[in-house]
Design an enzyme around this catalytic site. Structure first.
Site, PDB file in Angstrom:
ATOM      1  N   ALA A 167       0.838  -1.157  -0.007  1.00 26.08           N
ATOM      2  CA  ALA A 167       0.047  -0.141   0.053  1.00 26.08           C
ATOM      3  C   ALA A 167       0.900   1.207   0.012  1.00 26.08           C
ATOM      4  O   ALA A 167       2.104   1.238   0.423  1.00 26.08           O
ATOM      5  CB  ALA A 167      -0.915   0.024   1.310  1.00 26.08           C
ATOM      6  N   GLY A 215       0.544  -4.797   1.131  1.00 24.77           N
ATOM      7  CA  GLY A 215      -0.572  -5.098   0.565  1.00 24.77           C
ATOM      8  C   GLY A 215      -0.270  -5.503  -1.119  1.00 24.77           C
ATOM      9  O   GLY A 215      -1.420  -5.917  -1.567  1.00 24.77           O
ATOM     10  N   GLU A 275      -0.318  -9.409  -0.306  1.00 28.28           N
ATOM     11  CA  GLU A 275      -1.960  -9.404   0.107  1.00 28.28           C
ATOM     12  C   GLU A 275      -2.690  -9.549  -1.153  1.00 28.28           C
ATOM     13  O   GLU A 275      -3.687 -10.551  -1.214  1.00 28.28           O
ATOM     14  CB  GLU A 275      -2.459  -8.634   1.110  1.00 28.28           C
ATOM     15  N   GLU A 323       5.438  -4.738   7.027  1.00 25.86           N
ATOM     16  CA  GLU A 323       4.670  -3.587   7.597  1.00 25.86           C
ATOM     17  C   GLU A 323       5.170  -3.362   8.896  1.00 25.86           C
ATOM     18  O   GLU A 323       5.286  -2.432   9.639  1.00 25.86           O
ATOM     19  CB  GLU A 323       3.303  -3.632   7.987  1.00 25.86           C
TER      20      GLU A 323
HETATM   21  N1  CAA Z   1       4.745   3.185  -0.780  1.00 26.76           N
HETATM   22  C1  CAA Z   1       4.988   4.287  -1.401  1.00 26.76           C
HETATM   23  N2  CAA Z   1       5.983   4.314  -2.055  1.00 26.76           N
HETATM   24  C2  CAA Z   1       6.890   3.367  -2.227  1.00 26.76           C
HETATM   25  C3  CAA Z   1       6.372   1.946  -1.736  1.00 26.76           C
HETATM   26  C4  CAA Z   1       5.393   2.100  -1.011  1.00 26.76           C
HETATM   27  N3  CAA Z   1       4.862   0.755  -0.357  1.00 26.76           N
HETATM   28  N4  CAA Z   1       7.372   1.205  -2.216  1.00 26.76           N
HETATM   29  C5  CAA Z   1       8.358   1.843  -2.842  1.00 26.76           C
HETATM   30  N5  CAA Z   1       8.028   3.075  -2.934  1.00 26.76           N
HETATM   31  C6  CAA Z   1       8.835   4.172  -3.860  1.00 26.76           C
HETATM   32  C7  CAA Z   1       9.953   4.877  -3.132  1.00 26.76           C
HETATM   33  O1  CAA Z   1       9.615   5.689  -1.974  1.00 26.76           O
HETATM   34  C8  CAA Z   1      10.571   5.417  -4.244  1.00 26.76           C
HETATM   35  O2  CAA Z   1      10.000   6.504  -4.602  1.00 26.76           O
HETATM   36  P1  CAA Z   1      11.242   7.867  -4.738  1.00 26.76           P
HETATM   37  O3  CAA Z   1      11.986   7.501  -6.002  1.00 26.76           O
HETATM   38  O4  CAA Z   1      10.132   8.811  -5.075  1.00 26.76           O
HETATM   39  O5  CAA Z   1      11.845   7.913  -3.389  1.00 26.76           O
HETATM   40  C9  CAA Z   1      10.402   4.168  -5.232  1.00 26.76           C
HETATM   41  O6  CAA Z   1       9.306   3.667  -5.102  1.00 26.76           O
HETATM   42  C10 CAA Z   1      11.522   3.352  -5.531  1.00 26.76           C
HETATM   43  O7  CAA Z   1      11.583   2.612  -4.143  1.00 26.76           O
HETATM   44  P2  CAA Z   1      12.827   2.380  -3.545  1.00 26.76           P
HETATM   45  O8  CAA Z   1      14.025   3.924  -3.941  1.00 26.76           O
HETATM   46  O9  CAA Z   1      12.925   2.139  -2.270  1.00 26.76           O
HETATM   47  O10 CAA Z   1      13.647   1.204  -4.281  1.00 26.76           O
HETATM   48  P3  CAA Z   1      14.669  -0.026  -3.700  1.00 26.76           P
HETATM   49  O11 CAA Z   1      14.859  -0.940  -4.791  1.00 26.76           O
HETATM   50  O12 CAA Z   1      15.801   0.684  -2.934  1.00 26.76           O
HETATM   51  O13 CAA Z   1      13.743  -0.663  -2.655  1.00 26.76           O
HETATM   52  C11 CAA Z   1      11.893  -1.718  -1.666  1.00 26.76           C
HETATM   53  C12 CAA Z   1      12.577  -1.417  -2.965  1.00 26.76           C
HETATM   54  C13 CAA Z   1      12.540  -2.831  -0.484  1.00 26.76           C
HETATM   55  C14 CAA Z   1      10.593  -2.512  -2.079  1.00 26.76           C
HETATM   56  C15 CAA Z   1      11.345  -0.590  -0.786  1.00 26.76           C
HETATM   57  O14 CAA Z   1      11.010   0.503  -1.725  1.00 26.76           O
HETATM   58  C16 CAA Z   1      10.775  -0.741   0.364  1.00 26.76           C
HETATM   59  O15 CAA Z   1      11.021  -1.178   1.607  1.00 26.76           O
HETATM   60  N6  CAA Z   1       9.327  -0.264  -0.014  1.00 26.76           N
HETATM   61  C17 CAA Z   1       8.257  -0.330   0.967  1.00 26.76           C
HETATM   62  C18 CAA Z   1       7.815  -1.780   1.256  1.00 26.76           C
HETATM   63  C19 CAA Z   1       6.660  -1.805   2.362  1.00 26.76           C
HETATM   64  O16 CAA Z   1       6.842  -1.308   3.495  1.00 26.76           O
HETATM   65  N7  CAA Z   1       5.463  -2.159   1.939  1.00 26.76           N
HETATM   66  C20 CAA Z   1       4.436  -2.332   2.990  1.00 26.76           C
HETATM   67  C21 CAA Z   1       3.665  -1.054   2.809  1.00 26.76           C
HETATM   68  S1  CAA Z   1       2.096  -0.846   4.070  1.00 26.76           S
HETATM   69  C22 CAA Z   1       0.938  -2.095   3.626  1.00 26.76           C
HETATM   70  O17 CAA Z   1       1.126  -2.478   2.516  1.00 26.76           O
HETATM   71  C23 CAA Z   1      -0.160  -2.131   4.453  1.00 26.76           C
HETATM   72  C24 CAA Z   1      -1.124  -3.178   4.167  1.00 26.76           C
HETATM   73  O18 CAA Z   1      -0.958  -4.128   4.701  1.00 26.76           O
HETATM   74  C25 CAA Z   1      -2.372  -2.915   3.189  1.00 26.76           C
END
Ligand code: CAA
Length: 257
Positions: A65, A108, A111, A131
């Site tokens: 998400a 998400g 999921e 998360e």
């Molecule tokens: N939400 C918003 N933006 C996201 C995102 C997310 N879940 N995941 C990645 N992005 C964005 C980053 O912010 C980045 O944007 P910018 O270039 O503007 O900074 C872009 O995508 C590329 O990401 P990274 O530079 O971080 O890429 P990476 O290859 O270095 O890392 C990754 C990849 C490990 C997936 C890392 O992006 C990450 O940890 N993402 C978040 C994963 C996460 O925590 N997901 C759970 C979200 S909460 C949820 O989903 C709740 C639920 O149950 C419904």
């Protein structure tokens, strides 16, 4: 509805949706999810579509998400918007949905893949519920569907540490059906979706409903429902055609009636 964050294709009897926010690793914001639900509902209503295929791009199915959209929300905002109910809308689609996963399927995104009926993974796929790293817990079924798919120990490993499973681990754990080389994940999923789409649409929906009940009911209750749905299949023209074609040693022509 015109779409900005997804791409939609019709390939024979398969409806294909590509999540298309590559700059954000297909993070699922409310606009993208609303577009996805709309596209799936259009396919659901279209009798020419018999199976749906959902995928992202090589780098990500979806990295969760959208954290940027959620970061400043309060509990009451989250409750009032009920953003997660969009995942429930995907679950309510009766036609079979195949997920093709390459790269990240996190939070998400994982999921969403688990709501699909089966998953084809690229060797590059990574599945996770990270998360816990951002101070929350899975909110779209991760603690429930993941635990049912992979068992308590692996689910706790993923949910409590945020560790990602490789595609091979996900296959061993029962989360995915097939793992294929990166260049083949989409074509393999397209082949699978086309093979499903060649079956009786009536039987497909009865079968999907019956398998999903395995997660909702007792064994006796599930077997009772299965028996009723099995008998109900005999009300369809497709059952007559399928059995007749078998006896005549030819391919059946299913009409969905
Ligand atoms: N939400 C918003 N933006 C996201 C995102 C997310 N879940 N995941 C990645 N992005 C964005 C980053 O912010 C980045 O944007 P910018 O270039 O503007 O900074 C872009 O995508 C590329 O990401 P990274 O530079 O971080 O890429 P990476 O290859 O270095 O890392 C990754 C990849 C490990 C997936 C890392 O992006 C990450 O940890 N993402 C978040 C994963 C996460 O925590 N997901 C759970 C979200 S909460 C949820 O989903 C709740 C639920 O149950 C419904």
């Amino acid at each position: 509805m015109s779409y900005e964050q997804i791409l939609v294709f019709t390939e024979g009897a398969v409806g294909r949706v590509q999540l298309n926010r590559p700059q954000a690793l297909n993070a699922l914001n409310s606009k993208l999810m609303a577009e996805l639900v709309d596209a799936l509902q259009q396919f659901e209503a279209n009798p020419a579509i018999r199976c749906i295929l959902l995928h992202g791009d090589e780098k990500a199915f979806a990295a969760g998400a959208d954290i940027k959209e959620m970061a400043d929300q309060g509990a009451i905002d989250m409750y009032a918007k009920d953003f997660i109910s969009l995942w429930d809308a995907v679950y309510r689609i009766k036609k079979p949905i195949v997920a093709a996963v390459s790269g990240f399927a996190l939070g998400g995104g994982c999921e969403l893949a688990m709501i699909c009926d089966t998953i084809i993974a690229s060797e590059t796929a990574k599945f996770g519920q990270p998360e816990i790293n951002i101070g929350v817990i899975p909110g779209a079924g991760g603690t429930q569907r993941l635990t049912r798919a992979v068992g308590k120990a692996t689910a706790m490993d993923m949910v409590l540490t945020g560790r990602m499973l490789t595609a091979a681990e996900a296959k061993d754990a029962g989360l995915v059906a097939r793992v294929v080389p990166p260049e083949a994940y989409l074509s393999e999923a397209q082949k699978m979706a086309a093979a499903i789409a060649a079956k009786s649409p009536v039987a497909l929906q009865l079968a999907k409903e019956s398998v999903l009940q395995a997660f909702e009911t007792s064994l006796a209750g599930g077997i009772h429902l299965e028996r009723r749905l099995f008998y109900m299949a005999f009300a369809s023209e497709d059952q007559k055609e399928g059995m007749k074609a078998f006896m005549e040693k030819r391919k059946p022509e299913f009409t969905g009636r």
